[in-house]
Write a protein that holds these residues in place. Sequence first.
Motif, PDB file in Angstrom:
ATOM      1  N   PRO A  69      46.859  55.018  12.636  1.00 12.15           N
ATOM      2  CA  PRO A  69      46.607  54.197  13.833  1.00 12.15           C
ATOM      3  C   PRO A  69      47.779  53.292  14.205  1.00 12.15           C
ATOM      4  O   PRO A  69      48.055  53.081  15.395  1.00 12.15           O
ATOM      5  N   VAL A  70      48.489  52.763  13.206  1.00  8.77           N
ATOM      6  CA  VAL A  70      49.649  51.916  13.496  1.00  8.77           C
ATOM      7  C   VAL A  70      50.806  52.761  14.014  1.00  8.77           C
ATOM      8  O   VAL A  70      51.440  52.415  15.023  1.00  8.77           O
ATOM      9  N   LEU A  71      51.094  53.870  13.342  1.00  5.61           N
ATOM     10  CA  LEU A  71      52.198  54.723  13.778  1.00  5.61           C
ATOM     11  C   LEU A  71      51.933  55.268  15.178  1.00  5.61           C
ATOM     12  O   LEU A  71      52.839  55.309  16.021  1.00  5.61           O
ATOM     13  N   ASN A  72      50.701  55.690  15.437  1.00  8.85           N
ATOM     14  CA  ASN A  72      50.354  56.156  16.779  1.00  8.85           C
ATOM     15  C   ASN A  72      50.479  55.033  17.801  1.00  8.85           C
ATOM     16  O   ASN A  72      50.913  55.256  18.941  1.00  8.85           O
ATOM     17  N   GLY A  73      50.094  53.821  17.400  1.00  5.79           N
ATOM     18  CA  GLY A  73      50.197  52.688  18.313  1.00  5.79           C
ATOM     19  C   GLY A  73      51.624  52.438  18.749  1.00  5.79           C
ATOM     20  O   GLY A  73      51.902  52.168  19.930  1.00  5.79           O
ATOM     21  N   VAL A  74      52.566  52.525  17.800  1.00  3.90           N
ATOM     22  CA  VAL A  74      53.977  52.316  18.127  1.00  3.90           C
ATOM     23  C   VAL A  74      54.476  53.419  19.057  1.00  3.90           C
ATOM     24  O   VAL A  74      55.094  53.155  20.098  1.00  3.90           O
ATOM     25  N   LEU A  75      54.212  54.670  18.680  1.00  2.00           N
ATOM     26  CA  LEU A  75      54.727  55.791  19.466  1.00  2.00           C
ATOM     27  C   LEU A  75      54.052  55.887  20.834  1.00  2.00           C
ATOM     28  O   LEU A  75      54.712  56.194  21.837  1.00  2.00           O
ATOM     29  N   ASP A  76      52.740  55.631  20.896  1.00  2.00           N
ATOM     30  CA  ASP A  76      52.043  55.666  22.186  1.00  2.00           C
ATOM     31  C   ASP A  76      52.538  54.564  23.116  1.00  2.00           C
ATOM     32  O   ASP A  76      52.729  54.786  24.320  1.00  2.00           O
ATOM     33  N   SER A  77      52.731  53.370  22.561  1.00  2.00           N
ATOM     34  CA  SER A  77      53.222  52.263  23.382  1.00  2.00           C
ATOM     35  C   SER A  77      54.607  52.575  23.924  1.00  2.00           C
ATOM     36  O   SER A  77      54.904  52.332  25.103  1.00  2.00           O
ATOM     37  N   HIS A  78      55.458  53.107  23.069  1.00  2.00           N
ATOM     38  CA  HIS A  78      56.812  53.439  23.519  1.00  2.00           C
ATOM     39  C   HIS A  78      56.773  54.495  24.612  1.00  2.00           C
ATOM     40  O   HIS A  78      57.486  54.387  25.627  1.00  2.00           O
ATOM     41  N   ALA A  79      55.948  55.523  24.436  1.00  2.00           N
ATOM     42  CA  ALA A  79      55.871  56.584  25.430  1.00  2.00           C
ATOM     43  C   ALA A  79      55.358  56.061  26.767  1.00  2.00           C
ATOM     44  O   ALA A  79      55.784  56.526  27.837  1.00  2.00           O
ATOM     45  N   ARG A  80      54.441  55.109  26.728  1.00  2.00           N
ATOM     46  CA  ARG A  80      53.895  54.557  27.965  1.00  2.00           C
ATOM     47  C   ARG A  80      54.909  53.689  28.693  1.00  2.00           C
ATOM     48  O   ARG A  80      54.936  53.638  29.926  1.00  2.00           O
ATOM     49  N   LEU A  81      55.760  53.014  27.954  1.00  3.36           N
ATOM     50  CA  LEU A  81      56.651  52.028  28.545  1.00  3.36           C
ATOM     51  C   LEU A  81      57.994  52.593  28.985  1.00  3.36           C
ATOM     52  O   LEU A  81      58.612  52.066  29.919  1.00  3.36           O
ATOM     53  N   PHE A  82      58.471  53.638  28.316  1.00  3.17           N
ATOM     54  CA  PHE A  82      59.840  54.097  28.553  1.00  3.17           C
ATOM     55  C   PHE A  82      59.876  55.467  29.212  1.00  3.17           C
ATOM     56  O   PHE A  82      59.024  56.324  28.983  1.00  3.17           O
ATOM     57  N   ALA A  83      60.916  55.655  30.016  1.00  5.59           N
ATOM     58  CA  ALA A  83      61.140  56.943  30.667  1.00  5.59           C
ATOM     59  C   ALA A  83      61.578  57.976  29.632  1.00  5.59           C
ATOM     60  O   ALA A  83      61.982  57.635  28.516  1.00  5.59           O
ATOM     61  N   ASP A  84      61.534  59.236  30.026  1.00  7.85           N
ATOM     62  CA  ASP A  84      61.888  60.320  29.105  1.00  7.85           C
ATOM     63  C   ASP A  84      63.340  60.249  28.653  1.00  7.85           C
ATOM     64  O   ASP A  84      63.688  60.798  27.600  1.00  7.85           O
ATOM     65  N   ASN A  85      64.197  59.574  29.435  1.00 11.74           N
ATOM     66  CA  ASN A  85      65.609  59.492  29.053  1.00 11.74           C
ATOM     67  C   ASN A  85      65.869  58.437  27.981  1.00 11.74           C
ATOM     68  O   ASN A  85      67.016  58.230  27.576  1.00 11.74           O
ATOM     69  N   THR A  86      64.801  57.793  27.506  1.00 10.29           N
ATOM     70  CA  THR A  86      64.943  56.733  26.494  1.00 10.29           C
ATOM     71  C   THR A  86      63.962  57.004  25.351  1.00 10.29           C
ATOM     72  O   THR A  86      62.971  56.302  25.173  1.00 10.29           O
ATOM     73  N   PRO A  87      64.227  58.043  24.550  1.00 14.35           N
ATOM     74  CA  PRO A  87      63.298  58.403  23.475  1.00 14.35           C
ATOM     75  C   PRO A  87      63.471  57.520  22.246  1.00 14.35           C
ATOM     76  O   PRO A  87      64.461  56.793  22.108  1.00 14.35           O
TER      77      PRO A  87
END
Length: 705
Positions: free
Chosen positions: A560-578
């Motif tokens: 749940p923590v790892l998913n939280g970090v990755l999901d938040s990042h995916a929601r906030l950043f464009a595809d050019n900023t992985p």
Amino acid sequence: MALPTACALIAVLALPGGPAQADDAAPRVDLRVLVVTDGGPAVDAIAAELDTAGTPYTEVDLQQPGRPVIDAAFLADTVEGRPRAKYQAVVLPNDNPFSTGSPEMAALATYERTYGIPQVDAYTYARPEVGLQYAVGSGYAGSLDGVEAQVTTVGRAGPFGYLDGAVPFEDNSPSVGESYAYLSQPAAGADFTSYVDAQIPGRATRGSLVGEYRHDGRRELVVTFVYNRYQQQFRLLARGIVEWMTGGVHLGASRNYFAVHVDDVLAADDRWDSTLNCTPGDVDCEPGEGVPNPIRMTAEDAGYAATWQSDRNFTMDFAYNAAGSVDHRQDNNGVDLLADKLIVDRNRFRWINHTYTHAFLGCEQDVSVVPWRCATLPDGTTKWVSRNEISDEIATNRVWGQVSGLPLDNTELVTGEHSGMRLLPQQPTDNPNLAPALADNGVTWLASDNSREVGQRQLGSATTVPRYPMNIFYNAGRAAEQVDEYNWIYTSRQQGGSGICEDNPATTTCLPAPLDTTTGYTDYIVPLETRIALGHVLGNDPRPHFIHQSNLAEDRIAYPVLNGVLDSHARLFADNTPVVNLRMKDIGAELSKRSVWKSAVESGDVTAYRIGDTVTVRAPATVAVTATMPAGTTRGTAAFGQPYAGKVSAWVTGTPLPLVLTLPPSAVSGTVHGGTGDAPATNETAPRARVPAGVLRQVPYSRER
């Protein structure tokens, strides 16, 4: 000016149209930022962003007696007959931090007009002097806690194009005011473009939070909310602020890094006892107290981990202890389904040597007392684990991994509990036998605990790589166990806890009340740990996080923590900023290069400037140069750097030959857009920044094995 020699790295960045040539009529503009501070959090945050990225800046503290006077001579001079602007951008606490009629503000305004230098107003209030209507009446002034701002269409096409659009403002505590902002629309006739805005409460219109005001032959980035360096809203916008002020051409670089080390793979971790409030089988329980009930991953857990990685396009680093499998086979008629599954899937993970038995490699521990102490020889000196014992732990584990076909990098090592290195209060010095054993085995990267040692240091042949401990405990396989131990650590004695938080108020925050063991993990611990880890990711911080194999077993509480970090990042950043997911040796190398670069910049060994369409960077050949350039920049006929966040950046290693980089036509800039005339600089004094009351930050209590 000294001619370049073989001992200097020279980077020349030229616009298209043939070989790099200096425009005889163009001034020289140094690639350095002027940061003027009044001690407030907003300027401090921008300076921290520059510092972390490795972008050179000069700071002038307005509160410091005897500070330099900002006048024409401070800002510009002449070098070899050519006018020189000493700073490529100016950061001020607000649009005018000086007194009415200040000659310093007048000097800055003239300097900006003359050389086309942009100015960042770190935090100011909305009013016509910054191109906005007054917030009173048509706008809003107040808290933005929990509000989701948005990057405008122009902002996404410009300096904030690395974001997907949303800029959520934190609301970590209902009792703490964490943000204050002015929302307003452009003033009548003002040449103002909003880059980030939010809905004005009670109105159908939106108000600017970050925008560009063009006037008087000058450009200002007007920020109308207060922030500090740790807050998510600033961390999201920090990159864009730097790109705006530098035009995307600057020294230094930034990435969003995330790496997760899973310790004790193949071994079993002792389990927390909720009745005894300690861990039977470990040193926090009295000898013989309780019955050990170990936690160990299953083959199904290993399969889940491999599938999860594929689904998330993310790779974990498995730090393994081979004795855990050897012992398991001995106890189970030669069967170890976990090891079999991991070996089949070995190429789906990264692997790190974590020593064979997870032995403590510092002093020999006397566990007859709690807490343990270092055993001593008859003469009273410390009894150390020997060089041969340390070497056997490293080498035996390595051989098992090689026989099993694990894709190891033998330069990396994680010792059990980061042992061998100094550990307060029991062991204030390193085991003197550790460094020789590391050299014997070719170890050059050694994991350390960032909660104990923040920076890198050299230990014989090895350089340390600090790792962040996540507050997901090694002795918890189920959410209820995690919450029970969390309550023990983070509640007062009166509430039934250990009182550690009371005894260490500077580093540990007490919970107001114990968490519910059924809901506390999901409702409190997961959001908090996600926010802490995401803060590191957004802070250009490559240091890895570490958890334990127990956290991938049973309830699989790490996900749940790892998913939280990755999901938040995916929601906030464009595809050019992985997310950038490095292995340990590459993280260590990144941190080491940053340290050398920082020292070279601070000692004055790095110089960089632009003359017309050409930028020259000089540094010692032993120093790798870090630079960020517009996409499309080339090195000869090859592309320069790696693409990230709409720009390209790279470390350039020392070479006796000039390095020529050519900027694309789209990078041609330097003229001030909009606004003409010779109107004087505004002399109205901006308000003192309103500082948030505080931000809830939980310092991890290191629970590792």
